[in-house]
Design an enzyme around this catalytic site. Structure first.
Site, PDB file in Angstrom:
ATOM      1  N   HIS A  99      17.417  34.598 105.837  1.00  0.00           N
ATOM      2  CA  HIS A  99      16.166  35.230 105.418  1.00  0.00           C
ATOM      3  C   HIS A  99      16.315  36.749 105.354  1.00  0.00           C
ATOM      4  CE1 HIS A  99      14.624  31.291 106.605  1.00  0.00           C
ATOM      5  NE2 HIS A  99      13.506  31.565 105.973  1.00  0.00           N
TER       6      HIS A  99
ATOM      7  N   GLU B 174      11.138  25.584  94.229  1.00  0.00           N
ATOM      8  CA  GLU B 174      11.600  26.807  93.575  1.00  0.00           C
ATOM      9  C   GLU B 174      12.118  26.548  92.163  1.00  0.00           C
ATOM     10  OE1 GLU B 174      11.852  26.296  96.779  1.00  0.00           O
ATOM     11  OE2 GLU B 174      10.992  28.098  97.662  1.00  0.00           O
TER      12      GLU B 174
END
Ligand SMILES: Cc1ncc(C[n+]2csc(CCOP(=O)(O)OP(=O)(O)O)c2C)c(N)n1
Ligand SMILES: [Mg+2]
Lengths: 320, 323
Positions: free
Chosen positions: B129, B60
């Site tokens: 999440h 990321e």
């Protein structure tokens, strides 16, 4: 570095300009004229000057808070650098960057970054852009030995290698990460080079105090990159003469080590090799000092940024 | 008439921006060959090829950094972060770099990137999440934040985000993937910083974003029987924040309830409440109220998650408590 006898002096002068510039910054800091922090590169000039001679105009360069030497070697005017470090309106970032963030878009100096390792992925992006726009540029990204322990270094190297991007990574291994000896925090001798193999790259260790060795290594890496053969990671061994930052005396370092490295000073090393007399070296030093002082006088006479600058350039024109 | 759902609207939005501007490139994990972990990017690799749509390693920081560097060199990258929760691994690039480079270089460089992330709770994904991270993002000067609630808005707002010279975080809500709407025409653009009145009313203003917009609308229906006429505003973008539309509505209704998914501590609802208290105090007939999630991580179990999310019934109860 060429047959031209004056070329030697030009190289020397470049290193001397940086050395004198850094000396002045140190005194400005001690006199309270420079706020915050500064990270000087005395002793590491050969990496910057060698790199600058190897790159082509327009090649993007991204460096760190210890970046005065790289930006000056790539052509940042001394006055613009001083003014920025002094927080003046005429600085290269209008006084909104500071010592740790010298930037000049017109010279493809894409910034000096103060979050360890953060600029390495950004440099990878700059190199990625070159593969998409075919502009022929090769990006150069410089960082320290301590930076090899942060995740972004590894993410960026992996991506650059797997995408075969035109980029040259230079690790200035000055043996210290702030006040910690690099050997205390990595389990290998060469923090960058010993990891190169993990990314399919060659293991390259050079004498970073030898400006010619740096130029040669960076030139080869640049050629390789422009031929589409991907990135290189160069570990340049060097040493900072002073402490990490500000008023740090650097006394956590063994005296013999400091003395050994002072005897390998890149400027005297180069002067000796090319038989430049002590007298001539002093003349060149005086020339550099004059130039630095003139630039400093102009920077000191420059105004602080206007109050309006506080609110400008948070957003693009269209949105503000 | 073509109908499109929110999930497919994402690929449509990206495709429209890539057709319009050859400088737009798209990168992320599993976005190219696989068409995205949520199938939100299906067909893009096929249409635009391997020189514009890129699968990346699980990196990321490298994804965000690469987007920033390429943007500084003239491209218009779109970077996908698979779950907004994973922004936690790359806030450095977003907050310390993308959002600050223009200011730190006094305008020499700008960073026109769009970071897309799938966010939000309601699908049983658990605490790591399910977040939106919208309030955190909104607190960063130099970063724009967009939270579309419908397919058509998503497509229109996305075009503005890609054209915008500043970095934009574009948070797509996973719980809205199946929401359907008529496909907006080519050239459909929704400007950033313009809230939408999605239901007109005169008694009370409800402000919501993302998946809370349908919740607020349902609450408005619930209280209609009691002759309470709610106006519902979808902010659509958090930065820029359209306070003008909120204040204009409060001027009419004199009552304000903010419905935020998430704990709301230093969230967008705190900011809107503070600004209305400051600029609209004398228009209010009653205290501003907020309906948010409790201050906990998002729980996994369906029964707990549904307690955690603001619901139409709890919003309706809050509305009724005024009378
Ligand atoms: C993410 C992050 N962690 C810690 C620091 C504090 N810090 C500033 S310089 C430095 C040492 C870096 O050492 P090295 O990479 O060897 O570079 P050098 O200073 O020797 O040039 C540290 C830890 C920081 N700026 N950013
Ligand atoms: Mg070091």
């Amino acid at each position: 570095m060429t047959a031209n006898p004056h070329a030697h002096e030009h190289v020397l002068l470049q290193m001397l300009r940086i050395r004198e510039f850094e000396n002045r910054v140190q005194s400005l800091f001690s006199d309270g004229l420079v706020k915050g922090s500064t990270h000087l590169a005395n002793g590491q000039e050969a990496v910057a000057v060698g790199m600058a001679f190897a790159l082509h105009p327009g090649d993007p360069v991204l460096c760190t808070y210890r970046g005065h030497h790289h930006t000056i070697a790539r052509g940042l005017p001394l006055e613009s650098a001083f003014a920025e470090i002094l927080g003046r309106a005429t600085g290269c970032c209008g006084g909104k960057g500071g010592s740790m963030h010298l930037t000049d878009k017109s010279l493809a100096l894409m910034g000096s970054y103060a979050i360890i390792g953060s600029h390495i992925p950004i440099a990878v992006g700059a190199a990625w852009a070159s593969t998409l726009t075919h502009d022929g540029a090769v990006t150069c990204c410089i960082f320290g030995d301590g930076t090899t322990t942060i995740g972004s270094f590894h993410e960026a190297l992996n991506l650059a290698a797997v995408w075969r991007l035109p980029i040259v990574f230079i690790c200035e291994n000055n043996l210290y990460s702030e006040y910690t000896a690099i050997g205390d925090v990595v389990p290998i001798e060469h923090p960058a080079a010993d990891r190169a193999g993990a990314y399919g790259l060659d293991r390259i260790v050079i004498d970073g105090n030898d400006v010619e060795a740096v130029k040669e290594a960076v030139s080869l890496a640049r050629e390789r990159a422009s031929a589409g053969r991907g990135p290189s990671l160069i570990e340049a061994l060097t040493y900072r003469h002073g402490g990490h930052s500000r008023a740090d005396p650097g006394d956590y370092r063994p005296r013999e080590e400091v003395e050994l490295w002072l005897s390998r000073d890149p400027i005297s090393k180069y002067a000796d090799r090319h038989e430049v007399s002590t007298q001539r070296l002093e003349q060149l030093g005086a020339e550099a000092r004059d130039e630095v002082d003139r630039a400093l006088r102009k920077a000191l006479a420059a105004p602080a940024p206007a109050a309006e600058a506080l609110l400008s350039n948070v957003w693009s024109e269209e949105s503000s | 008439m073509t109908i499109i759902n929110y999930r497919k609207a994402i690929a449509e939005a990206i495709a429209r921006s890539m057709r319009e501007d050859p400088k737009v490139v798209f990168l992320g994990e599993d976005v190219a060959l696989a068409g995205g972990a949520f199938k939100t990017t299906v067909g893009l690799r096929e249409e635009f090829g391997p020189t514009r749509v890129f699968d990346t390693p699980i990196s990321e920081q490298a994804i965000i950094g690469a987007a920033i560097g390429a943007a500084m060199r003239g491209l218009r990258p779109i970077a996908e972060i698979m779950f907004a929760d994973f922004l936690g691994t790359c806030w450095d690039g977003i907050a310390n770099h993308a959002a600050k480079i223009r200011y730190m270089t006094d305008g020499a460089y700008s960073v026109p990137i769009v970071i897309r992330a799938h966010g939000g709770a309601g699908l049983g994904f658990g605490a790591q999440h399910s977040q939106l991270y919208d309030g955190l993002a909104m607190s960063i000067p130099g970063l724009k934040v967009v939270v579309p609630s419908t397919p058509s808005d998503l497509i229109g707002l996305f075009q503005s985000a890609v054209r915008d010279p500043d970095p934009v975080l574009f948070i797509e809500h996973k719980a809205l993937f199946d929401v359907k709407e008529e496909m907006p025409p080519e050239g459909h653009v929704v400007p950033l910083g313009k809230a939408q009145v999605v239901r007109e009313g005169s008694d009370l203003t409800l402000v919501a974003t993302g998946a809370m917009v349908p919740v607020a609308l349902a609450a408005a229906e619930l209280v209609q029987d009691r002759r309470i006429d709610c106006e519902v505003i979808d902010l659509r973008t958090l930065t820029p924040l359209d306070m003008h539309s909120v204040l204009r509505s409060v001027e009419k209704t004199s009552r304000l309830i903010l419905v935020e998914e998430g704990p709301g501590i230093c969230g967008w609802s705190s900011e809107v409440a503070a600004r209305v208290a400051d600029e609209g105090f004398w228009m209010l007939d009653a205290p501003i109220r907020r309906v948010c999630s409790p201050p906990t991580p998002t729980p996994f179990s369906e029964s707990l998650e549904s307690l955690w999310l603001p619901k139409a019934e709890s919003v309706a109860a809050e509305i009724e408590s005024y009378w």
